[in-house]
Design a protein around this motif. Structure first.
Motif, PDB file in Angstrom:
ATOM      1  N   LEU A 869       1.206   0.183  -1.971  1.00 42.76           N
ATOM      2  CA  LEU A 869       0.617  -0.708  -0.975  1.00 42.76           C
ATOM      3  C   LEU A 869      -0.745  -1.250  -1.379  1.00 42.76           C
ATOM      4  O   LEU A 869      -1.358  -2.008  -0.630  1.00 42.76           O
ATOM      5  CB  LEU A 869       0.495   0.035   0.359  1.00 42.76           C
ATOM      6  CG  LEU A 869       1.822   0.544   0.951  1.00 42.76           C
ATOM      7  CD1 LEU A 869       1.573   1.411   2.168  1.00 42.76           C
ATOM      8  CD2 LEU A 869       2.731  -0.642   1.305  1.00 42.76           C
ATOM      9  N   GLY A 870      -1.230  -0.861  -2.558  1.00 40.23           N
ATOM     10  CA  GLY A 870      -2.520  -1.347  -3.005  1.00 40.23           C
ATOM     11  C   GLY A 870      -2.479  -2.801  -3.445  1.00 40.23           C
ATOM     12  O   GLY A 870      -1.409  -3.430  -3.531  1.00 40.23           O
ATOM     13  N   ARG A 871      -3.642  -3.347  -3.751  1.00 35.63           N
ATOM     14  CA  ARG A 871      -3.738  -4.744  -4.183  1.00 35.63           C
ATOM     15  C   ARG A 871      -3.023  -4.924  -5.514  1.00 35.63           C
ATOM     16  O   ARG A 871      -3.324  -4.249  -6.494  1.00 35.63           O
ATOM     17  CB  ARG A 871      -5.202  -5.146  -4.328  1.00 35.63           C
ATOM     18  CG  ARG A 871      -5.991  -5.041  -3.029  1.00 35.63           C
ATOM     19  CD  ARG A 871      -7.406  -5.585  -3.182  1.00 35.63           C
ATOM     20  NE  ARG A 871      -8.180  -5.375  -1.972  1.00 35.63           N
ATOM     21  CZ  ARG A 871      -9.024  -4.364  -1.770  1.00 35.63           C
ATOM     22  NH1 ARG A 871      -9.205  -3.488  -2.732  1.00 35.63           N
ATOM     23  NH2 ARG A 871      -9.685  -4.237  -0.637  1.00 35.63           N
ATOM     24  N   GLY A 872      -2.070  -5.851  -5.542  1.00 36.82           N
ATOM     25  CA  GLY A 872      -1.290  -6.078  -6.762  1.00 36.82           C
ATOM     26  C   GLY A 872      -0.257  -5.011  -7.018  1.00 36.82           C
ATOM     27  O   GLY A 872       0.320  -4.943  -8.116  1.00 36.82           O
ATOM     28  N   GLY A 873       0.009  -4.144  -6.008  1.00 39.09           N
ATOM     29  CA  GLY A 873       0.996  -3.076  -6.163  1.00 39.09           C
ATOM     30  C   GLY A 873       2.412  -3.570  -5.919  1.00 39.09           C
ATOM     31  O   GLY A 873       2.689  -4.779  -5.831  1.00 39.09           O
ATOM     32  N   LEU A 874       3.343  -2.612  -5.808  1.00 33.57           N
ATOM     33  CA  LEU A 874       4.754  -2.973  -5.704  1.00 33.57           C
ATOM     34  C   LEU A 874       5.054  -3.814  -4.476  1.00 33.57           C
ATOM     35  O   LEU A 874       5.826  -4.786  -4.546  1.00 33.57           O
ATOM     36  CB  LEU A 874       5.605  -1.691  -5.665  1.00 33.57           C
ATOM     37  CG  LEU A 874       5.701  -0.919  -6.982  1.00 33.57           C
ATOM     38  CD1 LEU A 874       6.500   0.363  -6.776  1.00 33.57           C
ATOM     39  CD2 LEU A 874       6.356  -1.773  -8.056  1.00 33.57           C
ATOM     40  N   ALA A 875       4.460  -3.445  -3.336  1.00 27.97           N
ATOM     41  CA  ALA A 875       4.750  -4.205  -2.111  1.00 27.97           C
ATOM     42  C   ALA A 875       4.302  -5.659  -2.259  1.00 27.97           C
ATOM     43  O   ALA A 875       5.033  -6.588  -1.888  1.00 27.97           O
ATOM     44  CB  ALA A 875       4.060  -3.552  -0.911  1.00 27.97           C
ATOM     45  N   THR A 977      -4.495  -5.352 -14.661  1.00 28.74           N
ATOM     46  CA  THR A 977      -3.151  -5.911 -14.461  1.00 28.74           C
ATOM     47  C   THR A 977      -2.884  -6.168 -12.990  1.00 28.74           C
ATOM     48  O   THR A 977      -2.350  -7.236 -12.615  1.00 28.74           O
ATOM     49  CB  THR A 977      -2.099  -4.940 -15.041  1.00 28.74           C
ATOM     50  OG1 THR A 977      -2.376  -4.722 -16.430  1.00 28.74           O
ATOM     51  CG2 THR A 977      -0.698  -5.493 -14.884  1.00 28.74           C
ATOM     52  N   THR A 978      -3.215  -5.218 -12.135  1.00 32.99           N
ATOM     53  CA  THR A 978      -2.950  -5.413 -10.704  1.00 32.99           C
ATOM     54  C   THR A 978      -3.892  -6.462 -10.103  1.00 32.99           C
ATOM     55  O   THR A 978      -3.522  -7.153  -9.132  1.00 32.99           O
ATOM     56  CB  THR A 978      -3.084  -4.080  -9.947  1.00 32.99           C
ATOM     57  OG1 THR A 978      -4.359  -3.490 -10.240  1.00 32.99           O
ATOM     58  CG2 THR A 978      -1.982  -3.123 -10.352  1.00 32.99           C
TER      59      THR A 978
END
Length: 991
Positions: A869-875, A977-978
Motif C-alpha cells: 500500500l506504499g507509494r509506488g507499491g503493488l496497489a 524505483t517506487t
C-alpha cells in the motif's frame, strides 16, 4: 592301456581352431598327449599351448620323463600349459631355457607370494653380488651379468605368470609381485653399474625412488619403470665427486635395464618425472629436490609423488626423501586451482589419444584405467590432508580406504573396484602374450578370442569379452564423472588443512571470524555431528568443512548449521542422504544456502526432510496437469478422505520447496515463481475437489455428485501472481445435475465447498492453503456457492464497479470444464465493456482507491516502504493497470488478461502508456513482488514492510542477488524505483 586317438572334429569341439595341426602336434607328444588334452583345452589358446608343449618336449633333456611327469602332476601341467597358451614371449624363453620348466613344479606356487627380499636376493645372486652387502657389487663379467640378470628376471616372471594364469591370483597381488621383481631388478642393475663405474662409485650414496605404477606396487607385466634419483656425498667425497659418481651410476643403471642383448631386454627406466623433466639434472641432492618442490613444482608433480617409494640403493637416504616430500604432497591440494588443474590435466590426456584408438584404449581412454586412478588420487589428495588413513599408494587399497571412510559410497566403491580389476586383468593379459608395452584392446578376432579365454570366458569369448568390457567401461565413465568432478572437492580443497580438521581449540575463533553469532552453540552442533567412528560421522566430517564455509557465505550461518543438524538427526542414518550430499556437491551447496537464508524453506525441509532430494533435481515448477495427475494417484492409494487430502498436500509441500529453492538459487524469477505457485494451487484445488466430491457422496450415501462445480480464481491467484503467503481467493459456481432439485444441488455444492476448505486447513506438517471466498457477491453475507443464473442476476441488479474490477482477474480454472467456460462467457462483457466504464465509474474507482490508501495502511507503517500500500507499491501499480483495462479493454482485446505485466505490455503497445512509463511500472512491480517473496522466504511468514532489522534486511538483499554489505543499496534501489512508479501513477491514475 592305450588311449584312443582323438578325431580332428573333436579338437574343434574342445576349443582348438586348427584341428588338423592340433592332431599333428598331439602325435608329436606321444602317449601322454591325450591325458593332457582336457587341460590344454582350458588354456587361453589351446593351439598355441599344444604346439608350445610339443616344441618344448623336443628341447628338454629327458623328453619321456618330462611328458610322464606332466601327465601325472596336474598342478605342474596346468601351470605350464597356461603359460604356453597365453604368452608367446615366455614360451620362447622356455625354448631357450628349457630347464626352467621345473620352476613350475613348485607346489607352493599357488599358495604364497614370494617375499620381496627373497626376490631381490635371487636377482643379486644371479649377477654375482652379495645380497647381504650394504652396497652390493656384481662379481661377474659385465656382459655375463647383464644376460644373467635378464635370464633370472624371466625365470621369476615365468613363476609369477603361472601363478597368475593357473591359480587365479588377484590382480593386486600380481601387480605387487611384478613391482617387487622390478625393485629387485633395479637393485641388481645398480650392482652391475657399481662394477662398471669402479672405485669412484663409492663417492656417492644413491637412492632409487620408484614412481608411478612401480612406486604404487601395481606394475604391469611390461611397462616403463618411472624413477627419480636422489644422491648424497659418501665418506670424504666432495659434492662434485658425489654428483659425478651418482650420475654415472644412474646412467649405467638405466642402460643396463633397457639394452637389447642376446637374452632380450627388460624394460626402459624412465627418469622424466624428475624435477624439470628431461632438461633437469639426472640426479639431485635431497636439498635440491626440496628447493624445487617448494618453489617450482606444478600440480601434476605432487600427484605423481603420491606413489613415490624408495626401492633400491641407499634406503636410508630414500627414507629421508619420503619424509621430505610427505608434507608437500599432503598440502598440495590447498594450492590455488589444484582440483581444477588435475581435472584439466585429465581432459588434456583424452584430447591427445589417437582417434583410431579412443574406443579401445584400456589405460588412457574415457572409462579406462586412468579415469579410476585420477578419481582416486584426487579424492586422496583432497581428503588425505586430514585423514591419514587415505594415504595408500596402491589404487585398489586407496579405493578400499576411501570406501571404508565413507568418501565413496559402498556400491560405487565396489563397482569401481570390479571395473578396475577387470581392466587391469585385460591389460596384463594383452601385455603378457608378447611382453610388449600396449594398452589397446586388439581388434583381431583371434586375439580377442585368446584374450577372452585367458580371463575365463570359454563359452563365447569374443562376445562375452565385448559385453563385459563395455559394461565396466560405462561404469568407470559414470563413476569418474560422479567422483572426479564432484563440486565438494573444490570446496574442501580450498580450506586450509588446519581448518579442515575442525580442531576444537581453534574452531571457536574461526567460527566467530566466519560470522557465526554464537560460536559455542555452533561447536556443540559440530561435536554432535562429527563425534564417533561411525560411517555417518565420517561423512559428516567430510561435508562440514565445506558446508561451514557455505553457511558463512549466506546471511544466517547459525541458522544454517542448526537446520543442518535438525535434518541430519532425522535423515543421517538413511542410506541416501549423506551420500547424496557427498557425491553431489551442488546439492550440499544448495542446501547450505537454503538453510542459512530461508526460514520458510527450512521449515518445509524440517517438516519433510526427504525433500532434500529435490535440491538436486530440476527446479523448474511442474505444470498443473502433471501435478493433478500425481496428486490424484497419491490420494488414490489412501482409504480415508482426510488421508487422501494429506497425500495431496504432501505433494504440494514438496513443490513449494521446489519453487522456493528455485527462487533462492536464482533459477526462477518472480514471474515464474508466481506461475509455479498458481499452477500448484490449481492442481491442489482440482485434486482436493475430486476428493471432496467423493467424501460428501459417501457421507450422504449417494452414488453420484448432485451438482457440477467449478472454482474461479480471483485476485493475485487469478492473475498468476501468487506469492508464498497468499491465500487462494476464489468463487464457487455450480450447476445442478439433470433431474436434481435445485435446493438439493445447492446444499450438496455448499457441502463440497466446505469439505474442500476443511481438508486444506487440516492440521498437518505442511502450510495450510487458506481458501478465501470473500470476493463473492455480497461477500461473507452471501451464499458460498451460486449457480450461473444467480451470478448473472446479481451482477445485473446489484453489483458495483469494484466488483467488475475484481472480475478483471477472474480465471475459471478448476472443476467442470463446461461450467468454467460458461462462467467466463458470462463475466467477459461485464469486466470488458465495449464502451468502457463511465466517467462516474472512474471517479468511483479513484474514490475507493483513496479510501484504501487512507484506511488500510497499518498503523505505524512507513508509506515509503510498505510493499503493498506504499507509494509506488503493488496497489498503486495494479489499480492503475486495472483502471486502464476497464476503460479500454473493450476496444483493445490484448488488454483482456488477468496478468498485470501482460496488461502493462498491452497498454504500452496500444499507446495508452508511454514506453518509459510502462517500464517504470514493470520494474517497480517486479522489484516489489520479488522483495515480498524474499521477505517471506527469509522470515518464514509474509510481511509487506521492508525489514528494519539489519540481519533480515541483509538476508532479503541476498535473496534478491545483492552482494554482502549491499542491503543499503537494495533499499536505495527500492526507494528510487517506487518513486518513479508513483510519479507515473499520479499522472495516469489520478489525472
Amino acid at each position: 592301456m592305450t588311449s584312443r586317438p582323438i578325431a580332428r572334429g573333436e579338437f574343434i569341439r574342445q576349443g582348438f581352431l586348427d584341428g588338423e595341426t592340433a592332431a599333428e602336434n598331439l602325435q608329436r607328444i606321444g602317449s601322454s598327449g591325450p591325458e593332457l588334452i582336457a587341460l590344454i583345452a582350458r588354456t587361453a589358446d589351446p593351439d598355441d599351448a599344444l604346439r608350445g608343449l610339443a616344441d618344448l618336449a623336443d628341447e628338454v633333456e629327458d623328453r619321456e620323463a618330462f611328458l610322464t611327469e606332466l601327465a601325472e602332476d596336474e598342478g605342474t601341467a596346468m601351470r605350464l600349459l597356461s603359460v604356453l597358451g597365453a604368452s608367446e614371449a615366455l614360451s620362447d624363453h622356455l625354448l631357450r631355457h628349457p630347464e626352467h620348466w621345473r620352476e613350475l613344479t613348485d607346489p607352493t606356487l599357488g599358495n604364497t607370494r614370494p617375499a620381496a627380499y627373497a626376490v631381490r636376493a635371487d636377482l643379486l645372486r644371479a649377477v654375482g653380488a652379495d645380497p647381504l652387502a650394504h652396497c652390493p657389487v656384481a662379481a661377474m663379467l659385465d656382459i655375463e651379468a647383464v644376460d644373467a640378470l635378464r635370464v633370472e628376471y624371466r625365470r621369476i616372471l615365468l613363476r609369477l605368470a603361472s601363478r597368475d594364469l593357473a591359480h587365479g591370483v588377484g590382480i593386486d597381488d600380481v601387480a605387487a609381485e611384478i613391482s617387487d621383481l622390478a625393485a629387485g631388478t633395479l637393485e641388481a642393475a645398480l650392482a652391475i653399474a657399481r662394477a662398471r663405474v669402479g672405485e669412484s662409485a663409492a663417492n656417492a650414496r644413491l637412492a632409487v625412488i620408484a614412481m608411478g605404477k612401480c612406486g604404487g606396487h601395481e606394475l604391469n607385466y611390461i611397462s616403463d619403470v618411472d624413477v627419480i634419483f636422489v644422491h648424497a656425498a659418501a665418506g670424504e667425497a666432495s659434492d662434485n665427486e658425489a654428483t659425478r659418481a651418482a650420475t654415472q651410476l644412474a646412467s649405467q643403471l638405466m642402460q643396463i635395464c633397457s639394452d637389447h642383448t642376446g637374452e632380450g631386454t627388460i624394460w626402459p627406466v624412465d627418469a622424466n618425472l624428475r624435477p624439470e623433466g628431461k632438461t633437469g639434472p639426472l640426479v639431485r641432492t635431497l636439498a635440491s629436490h626440496e628447493g624445487y618442490y617448494g618453489r617450482w613444482a606444478k600440480t601434476w608433480e605432487f600427484q605423481a609423488l603420491l606413489k613415490a617409494r624408495p626401492v633400491a640403493g641407499d634406503m636410508e637416504l630414500g627414507a629421508d626423501y619420503m619424509k621430505m616430500i610427505a608434507p608437500l604432497v599432503w598440502s598440495a591440494a590447498s594450492r590455488d586451482g589444484f582440483v581444477e588443474d588435475v581435472q584439466a590435466m585429465r581432459r588434456r590426456v583424452l584430447e591427445h589419444i589417437p582417434s583410431d584408438q579412443a574406443e579401445r584404449q584400456l589405460k588412457l581412454g574415457s572409462g579406462g584405467l586412468r579415469d579410476v586412478e585420477f578419481a582416486v588420487q584426487l579424492l586422496q589428495m583432497v581428503h588425505g590432508r586430514v585423514d591419514e588413513r587415505l594415504r595408500a599408494s596402491t589404487t585398489l587399497s586407496a579405493l578400499a580406504d576411501l570406501t571404508r571412510g565413507g568418501y565413496i559410497g559402498r556400491e560405487d566403491g565396489q563397482a569401481m573396484h570390479e571395473a578396475y580389476a577387470f581392466l587391469r586383468t585385460l591389460e596384463h593379459r594383452i601385455q603378457l602374450y608378447q611382453l610388449r608395452r600396449t594398452h589397446v584392446l586388439p581388434d583381431d578376432e583371434h586375439e580377442l578370442r585368446r584374450l577372452g579365454r585367458s580371463i575365463g570366458l570359454l563359452r563365447d569369448p569374443v562376445r562375452e569379452l565385448d559385453k563385459w568390457w563395455k559394461h565396466h567401461r560405462r561404469e568407470v565413465r559414470r563413476l569418474h564423472e560422479k567422483l572426479f568432478y564432484r563440486p565438494l572437492l573444490s570446496a574442501v580443497a580450498k580450506i586450509p588443512g588446519e581448518e579442515a580438521r575442525l580442531s576444537t581449540d581453534a574452531a571457536k575463533q574461526r567460527m566467530s571470524a566466519l560470522g557465526y553469532m554464537d560460536p559455542s552453540a555452533a561447536l556443540r552442533h559440530l561435536e554432535y555431528l562429527t563425534t564417533g567412528v561411525s560411517r555417518t560421522a565420517s561423512i559428516q566430517k567430510q561435508l562440514l568443512p565445506a558446508m561451514l564455509e557455505w553457511f558463512a557465505d549466506a546471511p544466517d550461518p547459525d541458522a544454517g548449521l542448526f537446520g543442518f543438524r535438525r535434518i541430519s538427526e532425522t535423515l543421517g542414518s538413511t542410506h541416501w542422504y549423506l551420500s547424496m550430499l557427498r557425491d553431489e556437491g551442488e546439492v550440499a551447496q544448495t542446501m547450505a544456502r537454503v538453510l542459512a537464508t530461508s526460514r520458510y524453506a527450512t521449515d518445509l525441509l524440517e517438516r519433510e526432510p526427504t525433500g532434500v532430494r529435490i535440491l538436486g533435481a530440476d527446479l523448474t515448477p511442474l505444470g498443473s496437469e502433471a501435478l493433478t495427475k500425481e496428486m490424484l494417484a497419491s490420494a488414490g492409494r489412501q482409504d480415508a478422505p482426510d488421508a487422501k487430502a494429506l497425500a495431496i498436500r504432501a505433494i504440494r509441500r514438496r513443490e513449494l520447496l521446489r519453487v522456493a529453492t528455485g527462487e533462492l538459487t536464482g533459477d526462477l524469477d518472480v514471474v515464474r515463481v508466481g506461475e509455479g505457485l498458481t499452477n500448484l494451487t490449481d492442481a491442489t484445488l482440482e485434486a482436493t475437489l475430486s476428493v471432496a466430491h467423493t467424501s460428501v457422496c459417501a457421507q450422504r450415501k449417494i452414488g453420484e455428485p448432485l451438482s457440477r462445480i467449478a472454482i474461479v480464481a480471483m485476485g493475485r491467484y487469478g492473475g498468476f501472481e501468487l506469492s508464498y503467503g497468499s491465500d487462494a481467493d476464489v468463487m464457487f459456481v455450480h450447476a445442478p445435475q439433470e433431474g436434481v432439485e435445485p435446493q438439493k444441488a445447492a446444499t450438496y455444492a455448499q457441502a463440497v465447498a466446505n469439505e474442500l476448505r476443511r481438508m486444506l486447513a487440516l492440521p498437518a506438517s505442511d502450510p495450510p492453503l487458506e481458501v478465501d471466498a470473500d470476493l463473492r457477491p455480497e461477500g461473507k453475507q452471501g451464499p458460498l456457492v451460486r449457480t450461473l443464473e444467480s451470478y448473472a442476476g446479481y451482477y445485473a441488479k446489484w453489483s458495483s464497479v469494484w466488483e467488475f474490477q475484481a472480475l478483471l482477474r477472474a480465471d475459471a480454472v478448476v472443476g467442470d470444464p463446461a461450467l468454467r467456460e460458461k462462467f467466463t462467457a458470462l463475466i467477459n462483457p461485464l469486466r470488458f465493456p465495449e464502451e468502457g466504464i463511465s466517467a462516474g465509474d472512474v471517479i468511483e474507482v479513484r474514490r475507493i482507491k483513496a479510501r484504501v490508501d487512507d484506511e488500510r495502511l497499518p498503523r505505524g507503517a512507513d508509506p515509503n516502504t510498505h510493499l503493498k500500500l506504499g507509494r509506488g507499491g503493488l496497489a498503486d501499480i495494479e489499480w492503475t493497470v486495472q483502471l486502464l483495462q476497464m476503460q479500454h479493454a473493450g476496444i483493445h482485446e490484448s488488454l483482456q488478461t488477468p496478468r498485470t505485466l501482460n496488461a502493462l505490455r498491452a497498454a504500452r503497445d496500444a499507446e495508452l502508456l508511454s514506453a518509459e512509463d510502462a517500464d517504470s511500472l514493470t520494474e517497480a512491480w517486479r522489484l516489489v513482488s520479488s522483495m515480498r517473496n524474499a521477505i517471506t522466504l527469509v522470515r518464514g511468514k509474509p510481511s509487506d514492510q521492508v525489514p528494519r532489522d539489519s540481519r533480515e534486511r541483509a538476508a532479503v538483499a541476498s535473496v534478491l542477488g545483492y552482494a554482502a554489505g549491499e542491503s543499503d543499496a537494495m533499499v536505495n534501489d527500492y526507494m528510487r524505483t517506487t518513486r518513479h512508479a508513483h510519479a507515473v501513477v499520479e499522472r495516469v491514475f489520478w489525472s
